[in-house]
Design a protein around this motif. Sequence first.
Motif, PDB file in Angstrom:
ATOM      1  N   ASP A  21       0.648  -1.071  -0.021  1.00  0.00           N
ATOM      2  CA  ASP A  21       0.078  -0.166  -0.120  1.00  0.00           C
ATOM      3  C   ASP A  21       1.038   1.228  -0.120  1.00  0.00           C
ATOM      4  OD1 ASP A  21      -2.507  -1.444  -0.032  1.00  0.00           O
ATOM      5  OD2 ASP A  21      -2.672  -1.564   2.204  1.00  0.00           O
ATOM      6  N   GLY A  22       2.083   1.359   0.320  1.00  0.00           N
ATOM      7  CA  GLY A  22       3.049   2.247   0.302  1.00  0.00           C
ATOM      8  C   GLY A  22       3.708   2.574  -0.663  1.00  0.00           C
ATOM      9  N   GLY A  23       3.457   1.783  -1.871  1.00  0.00           N
ATOM     10  CA  GLY A  23       4.093   1.936  -3.168  1.00  0.00           C
ATOM     11  C   GLY A  23       5.641   1.123  -3.010  1.00  0.00           C
ATOM     12  N   ARG A  24       5.762   0.197  -2.489  1.00  0.00           N
ATOM     13  CA  ARG A  24       7.095  -0.371  -2.202  1.00  0.00           C
ATOM     14  C   ARG A  24       7.032  -1.846  -2.394  1.00  0.00           C
ATOM     15  NH1 ARG A  24      11.026   2.507   0.257  1.00  0.00           N
ATOM     16  NH2 ARG A  24      10.334   4.444   1.415  1.00  0.00           N
ATOM     17  N   LEU A  25       7.986  -2.375  -3.108  1.00  0.00           N
ATOM     18  CA  LEU A  25       8.042  -3.784  -3.431  1.00  0.00           C
ATOM     19  C   LEU A  25       7.971  -4.866  -2.281  1.00  0.00           C
ATOM     20  CD1 LEU A  25      10.985  -3.986  -6.079  1.00  0.00           C
ATOM     21  CD2 LEU A  25       8.724  -3.029  -6.410  1.00  0.00           C
ATOM     22  N   LYS A  26       7.194  -5.908  -2.543  1.00  0.00           N
ATOM     23  CA  LYS A  26       7.240  -6.705  -1.494  1.00  0.00           C
ATOM     24  C   LYS A  26       6.845  -8.184  -2.157  1.00  0.00           C
ATOM     25  CE  LYS A  26       2.204  -7.235  -0.450  1.00  0.00           C
ATOM     26  NZ  LYS A  26       1.232  -7.185   0.291  1.00  0.00           N
ATOM     27  N   GLU A  50      13.536  -6.072  -1.698  1.00  0.00           N
ATOM     28  CA  GLU A  50      12.304  -5.862  -0.776  1.00  0.00           C
ATOM     29  C   GLU A  50      12.225  -4.660  -0.212  1.00  0.00           C
ATOM     30  OE1 GLU A  50       8.906  -8.053   0.731  1.00  0.00           O
ATOM     31  OE2 GLU A  50      10.574  -8.818  -0.441  1.00  0.00           O
ATOM     32  N   GLY A  51      11.027  -3.951  -0.279  1.00  0.00           N
ATOM     33  CA  GLY A  51      10.936  -2.457   0.241  1.00  0.00           C
ATOM     34  C   GLY A  51      11.606  -1.525  -0.442  1.00  0.00           C
ATOM     35  N   ALA A  52      12.116  -1.603  -1.697  1.00  0.00           N
ATOM     36  CA  ALA A  52      12.313  -0.708  -2.524  1.00  0.00           C
ATOM     37  C   ALA A  52      11.219   0.172  -3.123  1.00  0.00           C
ATOM     38  CB  ALA A  52      13.137  -1.493  -3.784  1.00  0.00           C
ATOM     39  N   PRO A  53      11.362   1.342  -3.369  1.00  0.00           N
ATOM     40  CA  PRO A  53      10.094   2.129  -3.716  1.00  0.00           C
ATOM     41  C   PRO A  53       9.873   1.613  -5.305  1.00  0.00           C
ATOM     42  CG  PRO A  53      11.758   3.803  -2.713  1.00  0.00           C
ATOM     43  CD  PRO A  53      12.454   2.143  -2.754  1.00  0.00           C
ATOM     44  N   SER A  54       8.797   1.502  -5.492  1.00  0.00           N
ATOM     45  CA  SER A  54       8.397   1.086  -6.987  1.00  0.00           C
ATOM     46  C   SER A  54       8.705   1.777  -8.138  1.00  0.00           C
ATOM     47  CB  SER A  54       6.719   0.856  -6.992  1.00  0.00           C
ATOM     48  OG  SER A  54       6.006   1.807  -6.829  1.00  0.00           O
TER      49      SER A  54
END
Length: 355
Positions: A21-26, A50-54
Motif C-alpha cells: 500500500d505504500g508503493g514499495r516492493l514486497k 524488498e521494500g524498494a520504492p516501486s
Amino acid sequence: MHGEYKVPGGKLVVVDVEIDDGGRLKDVRVSGDFFLEPDDAIERIDAALEGAPSDTDTAGLKARVEGALPPSAVLFGFTAESVAIAVRRALAQATDWSDYDWQLIHEPPQPPALHMALDEVITAEVAAGRRPPTLRVWQWDSPAVVIGSFQSLRNEVDPEGAERHGVTVVRRISGGGAMFVEPKSTITYSLSVPEAMVSGLSFADSYAYLDDWVLGALGDMGIRAWYQPLNDIATEVGKVAGAAQKRMVGPDGGAGAVLHHVTMSYDIDADKMTEVLRIGREKLSDKGTKSAKKRVDPLRRQTGLPREAVIERMIESFRSRYGLSEGRLTPEETARAQELVRTKFASEEWTARVP
C-alpha cells in the motif's frame, strides 16, 4: 506482477513481485536458469529488493543487488543489472515473445521505396491492434542505398556512383547509418512488435533484446555471434549486421509499436559499395579497420550456405522458438503502402529532407 528478461547470449532472469500500500516492493522472488554462488546469494538478492520504492530506476535496483552480494559471489549467465531490468519489466507489465501469435510476411521481390513504406504501414497496424506482431523478410528487386532518417544525403551518397551502378537512393523512417544492398547480397528483415514487449527496457537494451533470436539462429548454423552496442551484430571475424529502430505511437496517443529492422551482409561487393557510399576514413578507423572490405564480412563464407538456405534456417529457428504462421499483406495495407510511396518515400522532398 511477473517479469522476464533473457540476457543476450546468457540466461533467463524471472522476477515475481507485488507492491504494498505504500508503493514499495514486497514478496520479491528472483529465479531463472542462471548460475549463482554462494547458494544463499539468491536470498540476499530478494532481500535487497524488498521494500524498494516501486519507482526506483534500473540503476538504483542494480545498486541494491550489488550492495547485497558478498565479494565472493559469482554470477554466471546474468548480472545485477539484468535482475534490475527484470524487475522493471515486471512493474511495467511487459509482455514476452511467447505471449503472441507471430505472423511471417515473406513476399516476392519489391522496390526499395515500397519496402520503406511497408515498414511504416505494418508497424502502424501492429500499434493499432489490427495486425499481430510480424516478422517480415525482405526481398529486393533492385540495388539500393538506404540512408537513415537523419543522415545528410550529400554526405552519405556519391550521386555519380549511384547513377553509374543503377542504384536507387531511399530514406527510411528509423535513424542509424546508410546501407548498400543488392538483390542477392544482403538479408534484411523487420520486426514490428507491440510497445509492451520492450517495456522496462532502455533504448539500448531493447536492441539487444530484439536481436537475441537471430543470435540463436546464427548459432544454429554454427556461427557464434553477439550483440555489439549500440546496434551491431558481430562475430569473431567482424560485423555481420546492423539494426535500427523506430517507435510509433498508437491511435489517440495510446500504446504503440516498435519497428526493429536489421540488414545482414551475405555477399556484398565492397568495391561497388565504396563507389556509391561516401565512407570516410574516420568512420572506418573508428571500427578498427582500414578498408570497407574488412568491415563488411559476408555470411556466405561463414555459413557455406546459399542465401535462400540461410533465410529459411533463420525463419525455422524463429518458428521453433516462438511459433510463426504464414501471413500476407492485406489489400488495404498494400494500398496504403503504395500511396506512401507516391506521397513520401519516392519523393525528392523526403529523400533530401536532410540535404
